[in-house]
Design a protein around this motif. Sequence first.
Motif, PDB file in Angstrom:
ATOM      1  N   LEU A 141       0.818  -1.214   0.000  1.00  0.00           N
ATOM      2  CA  LEU A 141       0.000   0.000   0.000  1.00  0.00           C
ATOM      3  C   LEU A 141       0.853   1.267   0.000  1.00  0.00           C
ATOM      4  N   LEU A 142       1.953   1.258   0.722  1.00  0.00           N
ATOM      5  CA  LEU A 142       2.793   2.463   0.778  1.00  0.00           C
ATOM      6  C   LEU A 142       3.406   2.772  -0.588  1.00  0.00           C
ATOM      7  N   ARG A 143       3.883   1.753  -1.273  1.00  0.00           N
ATOM      8  CA  ARG A 143       4.448   1.975  -2.604  1.00  0.00           C
ATOM      9  C   ARG A 143       3.373   2.458  -3.573  1.00  0.00           C
ATOM     10  N   ALA A 144       2.199   1.861  -3.510  1.00  0.00           N
ATOM     11  CA  ALA A 144       1.107   2.278  -4.386  1.00  0.00           C
ATOM     12  C   ALA A 144       0.661   3.702  -4.064  1.00  0.00           C
ATOM     13  N   ALA A 145       0.638   4.049  -2.782  1.00  0.00           N
ATOM     14  CA  ALA A 145       0.269   5.415  -2.400  1.00  0.00           C
ATOM     15  C   ALA A 145       1.298   6.421  -2.909  1.00  0.00           C
ATOM     16  N   GLY A 146       2.568   6.044  -2.867  1.00  0.00           N
ATOM     17  CA  GLY A 146       3.606   6.916  -3.410  1.00  0.00           C
ATOM     18  C   GLY A 146       3.441   7.131  -4.904  1.00  0.00           C
ATOM     19  N   ASN A 147       3.088   6.071  -5.630  1.00  0.00           N
ATOM     20  CA  ASN A 147       2.844   6.210  -7.065  1.00  0.00           C
ATOM     21  C   ASN A 147       1.654   7.125  -7.344  1.00  0.00           C
ATOM     22  N   SER A 148       0.593   6.953  -6.569  1.00  0.00           N
ATOM     23  CA  SER A 148      -0.589   7.804  -6.746  1.00  0.00           C
ATOM     24  C   SER A 148      -0.276   9.256  -6.404  1.00  0.00           C
ATOM     25  N   LEU A 149       0.500   9.455  -5.342  1.00  0.00           N
ATOM     26  CA  LEU A 149       0.840  10.814  -4.940  1.00  0.00           C
ATOM     27  C   LEU A 149       1.679  11.509  -6.000  1.00  0.00           C
ATOM     28  N   LEU A 150       2.640  10.800  -6.557  1.00  0.00           N
ATOM     29  CA  LEU A 150       3.477  11.372  -7.609  1.00  0.00           C
ATOM     30  C   LEU A 150       2.643  11.754  -8.828  1.00  0.00           C
ATOM     31  N   ALA A 151       1.758  10.862  -9.246  1.00  0.00           N
ATOM     32  CA  ALA A 151       0.921  11.141 -10.412  1.00  0.00           C
ATOM     33  C   ALA A 151      -0.058  12.278 -10.144  1.00  0.00           C
ATOM     34  N   ALA A 152      -0.663  12.307  -8.954  1.00  0.00           N
ATOM     35  CA  ALA A 152      -1.667  13.323  -8.652  1.00  0.00           C
ATOM     36  C   ALA A 152      -1.041  14.702  -8.515  1.00  0.00           C
ATOM     37  N   LEU A 153       0.089  14.796  -7.812  1.00  0.00           N
ATOM     38  CA  LEU A 153       0.749  16.093  -7.649  1.00  0.00           C
ATOM     39  C   LEU A 153       1.265  16.611  -8.987  1.00  0.00           C
ATOM     40  N   GLY A 154       1.878  15.735  -9.780  1.00  0.00           N
ATOM     41  CA  GLY A 154       2.372  16.153 -11.083  1.00  0.00           C
ATOM     42  C   GLY A 154       1.255  16.627 -11.991  1.00  0.00           C
ATOM     43  N   ALA A 155       0.142  15.885 -12.026  1.00  0.00           N
ATOM     44  CA  ALA A 155      -0.980  16.272 -12.878  1.00  0.00           C
ATOM     45  C   ALA A 155      -1.594  17.589 -12.416  1.00  0.00           C
ATOM     46  N   ALA A 156      -1.750  17.777 -11.098  1.00  0.00           N
ATOM     47  CA  ALA A 156      -2.352  19.008 -10.587  1.00  0.00           C
ATOM     48  C   ALA A 156      -1.478  20.220 -10.901  1.00  0.00           C
ATOM     49  N   LEU A 157      -0.184  20.101 -10.679  1.00  0.00           N
ATOM     50  CA  LEU A 157       0.722  21.221 -10.918  1.00  0.00           C
ATOM     51  C   LEU A 157       0.757  21.608 -12.397  1.00  0.00           C
ATOM     52  N   ILE A 158       0.915  20.628 -13.270  1.00  0.00           N
ATOM     53  CA  ILE A 158       1.014  20.918 -14.705  1.00  0.00           C
ATOM     54  C   ILE A 158      -0.308  21.457 -15.242  1.00  0.00           C
ATOM     55  N   ALA A 159      -1.426  20.885 -14.795  1.00  0.00           N
ATOM     56  CA  ALA A 159      -2.732  21.344 -15.268  1.00  0.00           C
ATOM     57  C   ALA A 159      -2.982  22.800 -14.876  1.00  0.00           C
ATOM     58  N   VAL A 160      -2.608  23.163 -13.661  1.00  0.00           N
ATOM     59  CA  VAL A 160      -2.800  24.549 -13.216  1.00  0.00           C
ATOM     60  C   VAL A 160      -1.895  25.502 -13.989  1.00  0.00           C
ATOM     61  N   LEU A 161      -0.644  25.106 -14.201  1.00  0.00           N
ATOM     62  CA  LEU A 161       0.290  25.967 -14.936  1.00  0.00           C
ATOM     63  C   LEU A 161      -0.163  26.204 -16.373  1.00  0.00           C
ATOM     64  N   ILE A 162      -0.778  25.211 -16.976  1.00  0.00           N
ATOM     65  CA  ILE A 162      -1.248  25.368 -18.350  1.00  0.00           C
ATOM     66  C   ILE A 162      -2.581  26.115 -18.394  1.00  0.00           C
ATOM     67  N   ALA A 163      -3.475  25.776 -17.485  1.00  0.00           N
ATOM     68  CA  ALA A 163      -4.836  26.316 -17.547  1.00  0.00           C
ATOM     69  C   ALA A 163      -4.921  27.783 -17.144  1.00  0.00           C
ATOM     70  N   THR A 164      -4.062  28.252 -16.237  1.00  0.00           N
ATOM     71  CA  THR A 164      -4.189  29.617 -15.726  1.00  0.00           C
ATOM     72  C   THR A 164      -3.997  30.674 -16.816  1.00  0.00           C
ATOM     73  N   PRO A 165      -2.896  30.673 -17.563  1.00  0.00           N
ATOM     74  CA  PRO A 165      -2.767  31.698 -18.617  1.00  0.00           C
ATOM     75  C   PRO A 165      -3.802  31.532 -19.730  1.00  0.00           C
ATOM     76  N   LEU A 166      -4.143  30.279 -20.072  1.00  0.00           N
ATOM     77  CA  LEU A 166      -5.152  30.070 -21.099  1.00  0.00           C
ATOM     78  C   LEU A 166      -6.510  30.616 -20.657  1.00  0.00           C
ATOM     79  N   ALA A 167      -6.849  30.395 -19.395  1.00  0.00           N
ATOM     80  CA  ALA A 167      -8.132  30.887 -18.887  1.00  0.00           C
ATOM     81  C   ALA A 167      -8.170  32.409 -18.886  1.00  0.00           C
ATOM     82  N   TYR A 168      -7.055  33.040 -18.574  1.00  0.00           N
ATOM     83  CA  TYR A 168      -7.022  34.510 -18.567  1.00  0.00           C
ATOM     84  C   TYR A 168      -7.249  35.058 -19.981  1.00  0.00           C
ATOM     85  N   VAL A 169      -6.592  34.462 -20.959  1.00  0.00           N
ATOM     86  CA  VAL A 169      -6.752  34.920 -22.346  1.00  0.00           C
ATOM     87  C   VAL A 169      -8.187  34.705 -22.821  1.00  0.00           C
ATOM     88  N   MET A 170      -8.772  33.542 -22.505  1.00  0.00           N
ATOM     89  CA  MET A 170     -10.135  33.257 -22.942  1.00  0.00           C
ATOM     90  C   MET A 170     -11.145  34.177 -22.284  1.00  0.00           C
TER      91      MET A 170
END
Length: 277
Positions: free
Chosen positions: A66-95
């Motif tokens: 469970l700990l290894r699987a939780a680490g994998n989920s945490l890595l994927a979730a944090l990476g996806a959240a950070l990248i999605a916000v960085l991409i979406a913020t300037p695009l949302a402002y322009v739109m």
Amino acid sequence: MRTSTGGRVGQYAALLGYLVFLAFPFLWLVSTAFKSPRELGSLHPTWIPRDPTLDNFRQAFDEQPLLRAAGNSLLAALGAALIAVLIATPLAYVMARHRSRLSRAATGWVVVSQAFPLVLVIIPLFLVLKNLRLINSSAGLVMVYVVWALPFALWMLVGYVRAVPAELEEAAAVDGAGRLRTLVSVTAPLLTPGIVATGLFAFITAWNEFFFALVLLKTPEKQTLPVVLTHFIGAEGVADLGPLAAASFLATLPSLVVFAIIQRRITGGMMAGAVKS
């Protein structure tokens, strides 16, 4: 007054019923996680365990990584959240600030993209990632999560940007602030609650996602927590209920903790930066 009071009572009753509806599965999950196997097989289940035990948690950690699987989920979730916000913020402002046919078309794409079922896109998505050699990799999974969360994240942030009065930026420009200074000092503080809420949405979506992780990840060492939870169900479909409940309870904790930490930032500071100093 009677009509107003009756309507308010009805609203509170509906809200209470909704809260009970949402809380019931989680409370039952917590109760099951602390019950002994003997009590789990009882024909008369109770809300509160008669003899609470931690054996289900010990067994869950002994049976599955469970700990290894939780680490994998945490890595994927944090990476996806950070990248999605960085991409979406300037695009949302322009739109939001520069409305045109292109921005309306992009908004339509956001709405239409949410209607596509996962099964419809999984085969072409698998082929694309196979050609990129990203099958069975955390980078490929993060890329998929970003693409999947980006439309809704963009839609959320467009609403937040439109809620920020354009007159504030115009006033900053009159005072001599440049475009970058206006965005950093005036607009960004007002968008902080929206950015935090969007990041939380992307994090929770990636943390709880199961289908993409099941198809794209092959080796057990890279599997995420939702996929590992299915290992508590045997080949005959019989679930090891106690350890499954314990592991599922632990899997819900990160989302609850993240929301508890940042919920004040979501509701507070909505007008931070609106007053000139």
